[in-house]
Design an enzyme around this catalytic site. Structure first.
Site, mmCIF file in Angstrom:
data_model
loop_
_atom_site.group_PDB
_atom_site.id
_atom_site.type_symbol
_atom_site.label_atom_id
_atom_site.label_comp_id
_atom_site.label_asym_id
_atom_site.label_seq_id
_atom_site.Cartn_x
_atom_site.Cartn_y
_atom_site.Cartn_z
ATOM 1 N N HIS A 1 -2.677 5.357 6.444
ATOM 2 C CA HIS A 1 -1.315 5.861 6.616
ATOM 3 C C HIS A 1 -1.306 7.334 6.186
ATOM 4 O O HIS A 1 -2.102 7.730 5.327
ATOM 5 C CB HIS A 1 -0.323 5.148 5.690
ATOM 6 C CG HIS A 1 -0.254 3.667 5.811
ATOM 7 N ND1 HIS A 1 0.178 3.020 6.944
ATOM 8 C CD2 HIS A 1 -0.525 2.680 4.919
ATOM 9 C CE1 HIS A 1 0.175 1.699 6.735
ATOM 10 N NE2 HIS A 1 -0.257 1.474 5.518
ATOM 11 N N CYS B 1 0.828 -1.217 0.000
ATOM 12 C CA CYS B 1 0.000 0.000 0.000
ATOM 13 C C CYS B 1 0.860 1.263 0.000
ATOM 14 O O CYS B 1 0.608 2.209 -0.758
ATOM 15 C CB CYS B 1 -0.934 -0.021 1.204
ATOM 16 S SG CYS B 1 -0.137 -0.491 2.750
HETATM 17 P P1 NAD Z 1 -5.563 -10.856 6.002
HETATM 18 O O1 NAD Z 1 -4.999 -11.568 7.164
HETATM 19 O O2 NAD Z 1 -6.609 -9.811 6.218
HETATM 20 O O3 NAD Z 1 -6.153 -11.891 4.967
HETATM 21 C C1 NAD Z 1 -5.469 -13.055 4.591
HETATM 22 C C2 NAD Z 1 -6.485 -14.178 4.438
HETATM 23 O O4 NAD Z 1 -5.811 -15.348 3.961
HETATM 24 C C3 NAD Z 1 -7.155 -14.553 5.766
HETATM 25 O O5 NAD Z 1 -8.541 -14.692 5.528
HETATM 26 C C4 NAD Z 1 -6.506 -15.899 6.123
HETATM 27 O O6 NAD Z 1 -7.372 -16.733 6.850
HETATM 28 C C5 NAD Z 1 -6.259 -16.463 4.740
HETATM 29 N N1 NAD Z 1 -5.254 -17.536 4.662
HETATM 30 C C6 NAD Z 1 -4.281 -17.850 5.550
HETATM 31 N N2 NAD Z 1 -3.579 -18.917 5.100
HETATM 32 C C7 NAD Z 1 -4.110 -19.253 3.910
HETATM 33 C C8 NAD Z 1 -3.832 -20.268 2.958
HETATM 34 N N3 NAD Z 1 -2.844 -21.142 3.127
HETATM 35 N N4 NAD Z 1 -4.598 -20.340 1.844
HETATM 36 C C9 NAD Z 1 -5.605 -19.471 1.625
HETATM 37 N N5 NAD Z 1 -5.925 -18.485 2.499
HETATM 38 C C10 NAD Z 1 -5.177 -18.379 3.621
HETATM 39 O O7 NAD Z 1 -4.305 -10.223 5.219
HETATM 40 P P2 NAD Z 1 -4.331 -9.001 4.230
HETATM 41 O O8 NAD Z 1 -4.219 -7.748 5.006
HETATM 42 O O9 NAD Z 1 -5.432 -9.157 3.262
HETATM 43 O O10 NAD Z 1 -2.930 -9.184 3.505
HETATM 44 C C11 NAD Z 1 -2.750 -10.067 2.418
HETATM 45 C C12 NAD Z 1 -1.517 -9.644 1.637
HETATM 46 O O11 NAD Z 1 -1.729 -8.323 1.163
HETATM 47 C C13 NAD Z 1 -0.215 -9.593 2.447
HETATM 48 O O12 NAD Z 1 0.860 -9.902 1.585
HETATM 49 C C14 NAD Z 1 -0.133 -8.146 2.867
HETATM 50 O O13 NAD Z 1 1.176 -7.732 3.144
HETATM 51 C C15 NAD Z 1 -0.677 -7.478 1.617
HETATM 52 N N6 NAD Z 1 -1.217 -6.135 1.845
HETATM 53 C C16 NAD Z 1 -1.973 -5.856 2.937
HETATM 54 C C17 NAD Z 1 -2.431 -4.576 3.129
HETATM 55 C C18 NAD Z 1 -3.214 -4.193 4.347
HETATM 56 O O14 NAD Z 1 -3.083 -3.086 4.828
HETATM 57 N N7 NAD Z 1 -4.048 -5.041 4.887
HETATM 58 C C19 NAD Z 1 -2.159 -3.579 2.192
HETATM 59 C C20 NAD Z 1 -1.446 -3.911 1.040
HETATM 60 C C21 NAD Z 1 -0.966 -5.191 0.889
#
Ligand code: NAD
Length: 337
Positions: free
Chosen positions: A220, A140
């Site tokens: 942020h 992000c």
């Molecule tokens: P999150 O924890 O909200 O969601 C991840 C989901 O994946 C959860 O529902 C979890 O149960 C599921 N999961 C866990 N293991 C799994 C598996 N083996 N197979 C399938 N699903 C599985 O995380 P998020 O915030 O959505 O982040 C996901 C990615 O996006 C990360 O790489 C993070 O760094 C990136 N990201 C997050 C944000 C943010 O602010 N939330 C912003 C930009 C990028």
């Protein structure tokens, strides 16, 4: 029609699924989840086919009244491309699954850059992802910085970027994150890792970043200083940014003095989940001293990377050029309106 699977249905995954579902040239094959929690029930209510991300847990879904369409292997096999939205590090573990089905995949910013052929930001380097098998949509914060650097670099040339990132402690649902009552230089070491991440998009860019973490979940906020290669005026920079569809220059007079009011503004406008897909730059903060440009911007961490994932799909499958893809994505997600 591009068949898209979403593996991992949390903060990013559920938004990517909705964005894909809104695109007329894409079809959401389904979403894979590890457990039948509230988000699984919402996905089913939205009409999304549910796949068990961990095959041994498949019975948990039927016990909870959710009929599954299959397990994640079947989702990957059926999809033209998978968007992996699992937590940091799990994407790397999943890569062999995508390779075994010869299915192209998009990873998120929590994965290290070497997971993919290219790190991606639609505005800055769409063409580098054309035909790629594996792409990483940058984080992000990196997305937010790239959207500002790209037009500045094209218009004026950039000598140096200095950015202080005031980072939210966690997303609203992340009740185990913090700090609750502190202000943390994070990381304490200077510069932070964000600068090198921006350099995965702009390899020759000179950039130093510093990070702090604060007790907030909303957004942020970046304090940005860019030394440009030519003399500019604040009015010219402002016009340049106003011409960018994924940058919202907050007008003076709206009374939006922080991230809280920005989120209220988005909710009042009826935006899904109060999402702000655009960088939100305070217009009156855009200032110029000689070749130094300054501004404050707020970045909605939960949603700014969503349009980038949609564009990465089109780039990888080479079905639209940058301009057309971004136009379609913005129109159907509702960006810039
Ligand atoms: P999150 O924890 O909200 O969601 C991840 C989901 O994946 C959860 O529902 C979890 O149960 C599921 N999961 C866990 N293991 C799994 C598996 N083996 N197979 C399938 N699903 C599985 O995380 P998020 O915030 O959505 O982040 C996901 C990615 O996006 C990360 O790489 C993070 O760094 C990136 N990201 C997050 C944000 C943010 O602010 N939330 C912003 C930009 C990028």
């Amino acid at each position: 029609m591009i068949e898209v699977g979403v593996n991992g249905y949390g903060t990013i995954g559920k938004r990517v699924a909705d964005a894909v579902d809104s695109q007329p040239d894409m079809e959401l094959v389904g979403v894979a989840k590890t457990k039948p929690n509230f988000e699984a029930h919402t996905a089913v209510e939205r009409g999304y086919d549910m796949y068990a991300a961990i095959p041994e847990r498949a019975p948990l879904f039927s016990e909870d009244g959710i009929e599954i369409a299959g397990v994640v292997d079947e989702l990957v096999a059926a999809a033209d491309v998978v968007v992996d939205c699992t937590p940091s590090g799990i994407g790397a573990e999943n890569k062999s699954l995508y390779e075994s089905h010869d299915t192209p995949a998009i990873f998120q910013g929590g994965e290290s850059a070497d997971i993919a052929d290219v790190s991606f930001n639609a505005r800055a380097n769409f063409d580098e992802a054309v035909g790629a098998r594996y792409t990483r949509v940058v984080s992000c914060n990196t997305t937010g910085l790239s959207r500002i650097v790209a037009p500045l670099q094209e218009e004026y040339g950039v000598e140096k970027v200095r950015a202080t990132l005031v980072r939210r402690g966690g997303d609203p649902a992340q009740n185990s994150r913090g700090p609750i009552n502190d202000i943390l230089p994070n990381p304490i070491g200077i510069p932070s890792h964000h600068g090198p991440d921006v350099q995965t998009i702009f390899p020759d860019l000179s950039i130093d970043t510093l990070g702090l973490k604060v007790p907030a979940t909303l957004m942020h906020v970046h304090s940005l200083n860019v030394t440009l290669e030519s003399d500019v005026t604040a009015a010219h920079v402002r016009q340049l940014l106003e011409d960018e569809n994924r940058v919202y220059v907050i007008p003076e007079g709206l009374g939006i003095d922080g991230a809280g009011k920005l989120k209220d503004f988005a909710l009042d406008a009826g935006r899904p989940r109060g999402d702000l897909w655009e960088n939100c730059v305070w217009g009156e903060s855009i200032a110029v001293e000689g070749r130094d440009m300054y501004l404050f911007q707020a970045i909605h961490q939960e949603s700014d990377v969503i349009p980038e994932n949609v564009d990465a799909i089109r780039a990888m499958l080479d079905v639209a050029d940058k301009r057309e893809s971004m136009r379609r994505t913005d129109k159907h997600v509702g960006i810039g309106v």
